[in-house]
Every structure is written in structure tokens, then in C-alpha cells.
Design a protein around this motif. Sequence first.
Motif, PDB file in Angstrom:
ATOM      1  N   GLY A 101       0.798  -1.212   0.000  1.00  0.00           N
ATOM      2  CA  GLY A 101       0.000   0.000   0.000  1.00  0.00           C
ATOM      3  C   GLY A 101       0.833   1.265   0.000  1.00  0.00           C
ATOM      4  O   GLY A 101       0.394   2.307  -0.504  1.00  0.00           O
ATOM      5  N   ARG A 102       2.053   1.211   0.547  1.00  0.00           N
ATOM      6  CA  ARG A 102       2.919   2.385   0.598  1.00  0.00           C
ATOM      7  C   ARG A 102       3.590   2.667  -0.744  1.00  0.00           C
ATOM      8  O   ARG A 102       4.229   3.705  -0.912  1.00  0.00           O
ATOM      9  N   TRP A 103       3.439   1.753  -1.686  1.00  0.00           N
ATOM     10  CA  TRP A 103       4.075   1.900  -3.000  1.00  0.00           C
ATOM     11  C   TRP A 103       3.098   2.371  -4.074  1.00  0.00           C
ATOM     12  O   TRP A 103       3.487   2.552  -5.227  1.00  0.00           O
ATOM     13  N   ARG A 104       1.838   2.586  -3.710  1.00  0.00           N
ATOM     14  CA  ARG A 104       0.814   2.875  -4.713  1.00  0.00           C
ATOM     15  C   ARG A 104       1.024   4.225  -5.411  1.00  0.00           C
ATOM     16  O   ARG A 104       0.490   4.444  -6.503  1.00  0.00           O
ATOM     17  N   HIS A 105       1.789   5.119  -4.799  1.00  0.00           N
ATOM     18  CA  HIS A 105       1.995   6.431  -5.408  1.00  0.00           C
ATOM     19  C   HIS A 105       2.944   6.390  -6.595  1.00  0.00           C
ATOM     20  O   HIS A 105       3.036   7.353  -7.361  1.00  0.00           O
ATOM     21  N   LEU A 106       3.668   5.279  -6.775  1.00  0.00           N
ATOM     22  CA  LEU A 106       4.674   5.209  -7.823  1.00  0.00           C
ATOM     23  C   LEU A 106       4.034   5.180  -9.210  1.00  0.00           C
ATOM     24  O   LEU A 106       2.966   4.622  -9.406  1.00  0.00           O
ATOM     25  N   VAL A 107       4.727   5.782 -10.161  1.00  0.00           N
ATOM     26  CA  VAL A 107       4.280   5.812 -11.554  1.00  0.00           C
ATOM     27  C   VAL A 107       5.474   5.461 -12.435  1.00  0.00           C
ATOM     28  O   VAL A 107       6.636   5.593 -12.019  1.00  0.00           O
ATOM     29  N   PRO A 108       5.231   4.991 -13.662  1.00  0.00           N
ATOM     30  CA  PRO A 108       6.345   4.713 -14.570  1.00  0.00           C
ATOM     31  C   PRO A 108       7.268   5.927 -14.706  1.00  0.00           C
ATOM     32  O   PRO A 108       6.815   7.061 -14.840  1.00  0.00           O
ATOM     33  N   GLY A 109       8.556   5.662 -14.645  1.00  0.00           N
ATOM     34  CA  GLY A 109       9.558   6.728 -14.714  1.00  0.00           C
ATOM     35  C   GLY A 109      10.115   7.130 -13.369  1.00  0.00           C
ATOM     36  O   GLY A 109      11.185   7.760 -13.302  1.00  0.00           O
ATOM     37  N   ALA A 110       9.419   6.798 -12.275  1.00  0.00           N
ATOM     38  CA  ALA A 110       9.929   7.110 -10.939  1.00  0.00           C
ATOM     39  C   ALA A 110      11.224   6.327 -10.698  1.00  0.00           C
ATOM     40  O   ALA A 110      11.373   5.197 -11.145  1.00  0.00           O
ATOM     41  N   VAL A 111      12.150   6.944  -9.982  1.00  0.00           N
ATOM     42  CA  VAL A 111      13.445   6.318  -9.717  1.00  0.00           C
ATOM     43  C   VAL A 111      13.539   5.922  -8.245  1.00  0.00           C
ATOM     44  O   VAL A 111      13.277   6.744  -7.352  1.00  0.00           O
ATOM     45  N   LEU A 112      13.889   4.662  -7.997  1.00  0.00           N
ATOM     46  CA  LEU A 112      14.058   4.123  -6.655  1.00  0.00           C
ATOM     47  C   LEU A 112      15.524   3.797  -6.445  1.00  0.00           C
ATOM     48  O   LEU A 112      16.268   3.595  -7.396  1.00  0.00           O
ATOM     49  N   THR A 113      15.935   3.718  -5.183  1.00  0.00           N
ATOM     50  CA  THR A 113      17.292   3.255  -4.895  1.00  0.00           C
ATOM     51  C   THR A 113      17.233   2.029  -4.000  1.00  0.00           C
ATOM     52  O   THR A 113      16.444   1.959  -3.056  1.00  0.00           O
TER      53      THR A 113
END
Length: 204
Positions: free
Chosen positions: A161-173
Motif C-alpha cells: 500500500g505504501r508503494w501505490r503512489h509510484l508511476v512509470p519513470g519514478a526512480v528508486l534506490t
Amino acid sequence: MDDAFTLLSRATGLLPRGARSGIGATVEEVRDFERRQEWEFVLELLLDFGNGPPVPGAYWSLLETAARRLMLERTARWCAWREGETRHGVFRAELTLLPAGEGRRVTAFQGDGWLRPVWDIGLRTAGGEPEMFVAVVWVEGAATLGPGESAPVRLAPLSPGRWRHLVPGAVLTLHEGRPVGGTATVLEVAPPAVIPVRSTRPSG
């Protein structure tokens, strides 16, 4: 205890009549291979159907158990992974690990859901520090991923549920310990599947 053959037949019964696999196989063709008792090929076909329109979690659970009966452990793990995606959603990204010497990792990791690193996904604590979250990694199309290498991966967050804000193109580390171990660019975020469950009774 149901044998692999019964489980595969029940999984076939969950497919819509007009469904086709990625290679164009029909449900009736799957039934034909079942009658020939070509069970490992039936399993391969049913896995391919899972790459099309969403199928219910019960479908993947049946395939997982059948794969274990057939002693196909990695395939069973993959089916368990896909069942989890029906409940929690799909998170895919292109992951690049830092080269050896720049990051903490010096060897490749097994790509079938063993690595459980923490991730900075852009959220912050009340104190302004990065809030870190665990997500398991499955590498697509490769058995391992090593320093300096890139591959598309699927992620199974422990708190999806904490990851739902992500969209294609977002960068994670990615972090293994304090140092950054790699970066990932989001490719796909899909919600949990909502699918009516069909009868699993074999049609003949």
C-alpha cells in the motif's frame, strides 16, 4: 491429496472458453494435451495463459501445487509469486546494480525471489529522513544479477500500500546496508486483480 494432473485440469477450468495463450493456444488445445497426458507441456501452456488477461489467484495456486508435485521447484516459486501479485498488485522496474567496488555487493544474487533489500521509494519520515521499505526481487529473464548488470525485475513489497503512489519513470534506490546498491526506474504499477472465480471442475 490431488495429483498434479487433477490440479492442472482444475486450473484449465478457470480459463474463459475463448481465452488464448501468448503463443495462440486455445483452452481446447490444452485439454487435448491433457488427454495425451503431456503434463509438463500442459503446465508450460498454462503459465503462458497467465501472461494475458488477469487470471484469479486460485489459478496460480493450482499451478504452484502442480509444479511442486512435478518436482519443478523454481516454477512453483514463480507461480506463488504471481499469485501474490493478484492480491497485492504488480510492481516492475528496470534495475541497475552498481559496479563491483562502487557498491557493497561483489557477487551476483539469485534472481528468483531470495533477495530482500530495502528501498528508498521517495517517502520521508516526520523528521525528513528517507523512509525505507523492504521489497523482494524477482529478476525477469535471468537466473542471477550481478554488480554492474541491468535487468527488468518484479518487486514484491512487504507493505504494498505504501508503494501505490509510484508511476512509470519514478526512480528508486536499492540499499543493502547503508550504501546505495543500485537504482531502479519504475516500468509498471498495476493494482490487485479483481476477477470472478470460475468453477474448477474439469469439463471432460
